[in-house]
Design a protein around this motif. Sequence first.
Motif, PDB file in Angstrom:
ATOM      1  N   ASN A   1      11.459  -4.550   3.802  1.00 49.81           N
ATOM      2  CA  ASN A   1      10.734  -4.781   5.061  1.00 49.81           C
ATOM      3  C   ASN A   1      10.135  -3.484   5.601  1.00 49.81           C
ATOM      4  OD1 ASN A   1      11.362  -7.515   4.991  1.00 49.81           O
ATOM      5  ND2 ASN A   1      13.267  -7.215   6.127  1.00 49.81           N
ATOM      6  N   LEU A   2      10.874  -2.387   5.458  1.00 50.23           N
ATOM      7  CA  LEU A   2      10.369  -1.095   5.906  1.00 50.23           C
ATOM      8  C   LEU A   2       9.148  -0.691   5.082  1.00 50.23           C
ATOM      9  CD1 LEU A   2      10.553   1.548   7.535  1.00 50.23           C
ATOM     10  CD2 LEU A   2      12.156   2.381   5.806  1.00 50.23           C
ATOM     11  N   LEU A   3       9.230  -0.864   3.757  1.00 44.12           N
ATOM     12  CA  LEU A   3       8.088  -0.538   2.897  1.00 44.12           C
ATOM     13  C   LEU A   3       6.871  -1.394   3.243  1.00 44.12           C
ATOM     14  CD1 LEU A   3       9.857  -0.102  -0.556  1.00 44.12           C
ATOM     15  CD2 LEU A   3       8.931   1.692   0.920  1.00 44.12           C
ATOM     16  N   GLN A   4       7.102  -2.660   3.528  1.00 46.44           N
ATOM     17  CA  GLN A   4       5.996  -3.555   3.887  1.00 46.44           C
ATOM     18  C   GLN A   4       5.365  -3.107   5.210  1.00 46.44           C
ATOM     19  OE1 GLN A   4       4.744  -6.125   1.884  1.00 46.44           O
ATOM     20  NE2 GLN A   4       3.068  -5.873   3.343  1.00 46.44           N
ATOM     21  N   ALA A   5       6.194  -2.691   6.172  1.00 37.59           N
ATOM     22  CA  ALA A   5       5.683  -2.226   7.452  1.00 37.59           C
ATOM     23  C   ALA A   5       4.848  -0.969   7.279  1.00 37.59           C
ATOM     24  CB  ALA A   5       6.848  -1.980   8.420  1.00 37.59           C
ATOM     25  N   VAL A   6       5.272  -0.066   6.401  1.00 37.17           N
ATOM     26  CA  VAL A   6       4.507   1.162   6.146  1.00 37.17           C
ATOM     27  C   VAL A   6       3.188   0.802   5.488  1.00 37.17           C
ATOM     28  CG1 VAL A   6       4.444   3.295   4.780  1.00 37.17           C
ATOM     29  CG2 VAL A   6       6.520   2.668   6.023  1.00 37.17           C
ATOM     30  N   LEU A   7       3.225  -0.087   4.504  1.00 41.18           N
ATOM     31  CA  LEU A   7       2.012  -0.512   3.825  1.00 41.18           C
ATOM     32  C   LEU A   7       1.025  -1.163   4.809  1.00 41.18           C
ATOM     33  CD1 LEU A   7       0.452  -0.847   1.182  1.00 41.18           C
ATOM     34  CD2 LEU A   7       1.671  -2.986   0.823  1.00 41.18           C
ATOM     35  N   ASP A   8       1.540  -2.043   5.664  1.00 43.40           N
ATOM     36  CA  ASP A   8       0.684  -2.676   6.670  1.00 43.40           C
ATOM     37  C   ASP A   8       0.080  -1.647   7.614  1.00 43.40           C
ATOM     38  OD1 ASP A   8       1.309  -5.110   5.543  1.00 43.40           O
ATOM     39  OD2 ASP A   8       2.837  -5.616   7.040  1.00 43.40           O
ATOM     40  N   GLY A   9       0.870  -0.644   7.992  1.00 48.95           N
ATOM     41  CA  GLY A   9       0.375   0.418   8.868  1.00 48.95           C
ATOM     42  C   GLY A   9      -0.728   1.236   8.208  1.00 48.95           C
ATOM     43  N   VAL A  10      -0.560   1.548   6.923  1.00 49.29           N
ATOM     44  CA  VAL A  10      -1.574   2.321   6.191  1.00 49.29           C
ATOM     45  C   VAL A  10      -2.847   1.500   6.058  1.00 49.29           C
ATOM     46  CG1 VAL A  10      -2.124   3.327   3.948  1.00 49.29           C
ATOM     47  CG2 VAL A  10       0.098   3.751   4.979  1.00 49.29           C
ATOM     48  N   ARG A  11      -2.713   0.238   5.771  1.00 48.49           N
ATOM     49  CA  ARG A  11      -3.897  -0.626   5.637  1.00 48.49           C
ATOM     50  C   ARG A  11      -4.645  -0.724   6.963  1.00 48.49           C
ATOM     51  NH1 ARG A  11      -1.178  -5.426   2.094  1.00 48.49           N
ATOM     52  NH2 ARG A  11      -1.439  -4.425   0.075  1.00 48.49           N
ATOM     53  N   GLY A  12      -3.911  -0.625   8.076  1.00 55.50           N
ATOM     54  CA  GLY A  12      -4.541  -0.736   9.390  1.00 55.50           C
ATOM     55  C   GLY A  12      -5.296   0.512   9.811  1.00 55.50           C
ATOM     56  N   ILE A  13      -5.143   1.581   9.084  1.00 56.22           N
ATOM     57  CA  ILE A  13      -5.818   2.837   9.458  1.00 56.22           C
ATOM     58  C   ILE A  13      -7.267   2.826   9.095  1.00 56.22           C
ATOM     59  CG2 ILE A  13      -5.913   5.315   9.003  1.00 56.22           C
ATOM     60  CD1 ILE A  13      -2.926   5.332   8.755  1.00 56.22           C
TER      61      ILE A  13
END
Length: 124
Positions: free
Chosen positions: A112-124
């Motif tokens: 879940n943490l990795l998914q949250a980081v990935l989602d955050g990077v995609r949002g940049i």
Amino acid sequence: MKSGRGDWWYDEAAGPLVRPYAMVRGRTRPLRPELHLVTQVRAMPSPSDPDALSVEHLEIMELCRRPLSVAEVAAYLDVPLVVVKVLLSDLIQRGDVVIRDPSRVPVVPDRNLLQAVLDGVRGI
């Protein structure tokens, strides 16, 4: 065996019989027990005192400009694994190489943490 009194240490099929033992001055155990086949070895940019190193130590330093496993170093030098471990122990003790054991990788983060980081990077 070759004929001649000075060639008693050489076998035509096996090659030099004394050399690996002589390379490590008779030592049969590395000072660093944590050296495993997969342990990664990387040389520091320049040895602390290159004049104090043997030819084999210098060969290891040259090989390990890029990270190699202990097994790879032994294969490239074509010497027994225990000899490489003793030579690497010398270099580690001098601070001329650093090691990292890939089997001791830190705990993998939660999915879940990795998914949250990935989602955050995609949002940049």
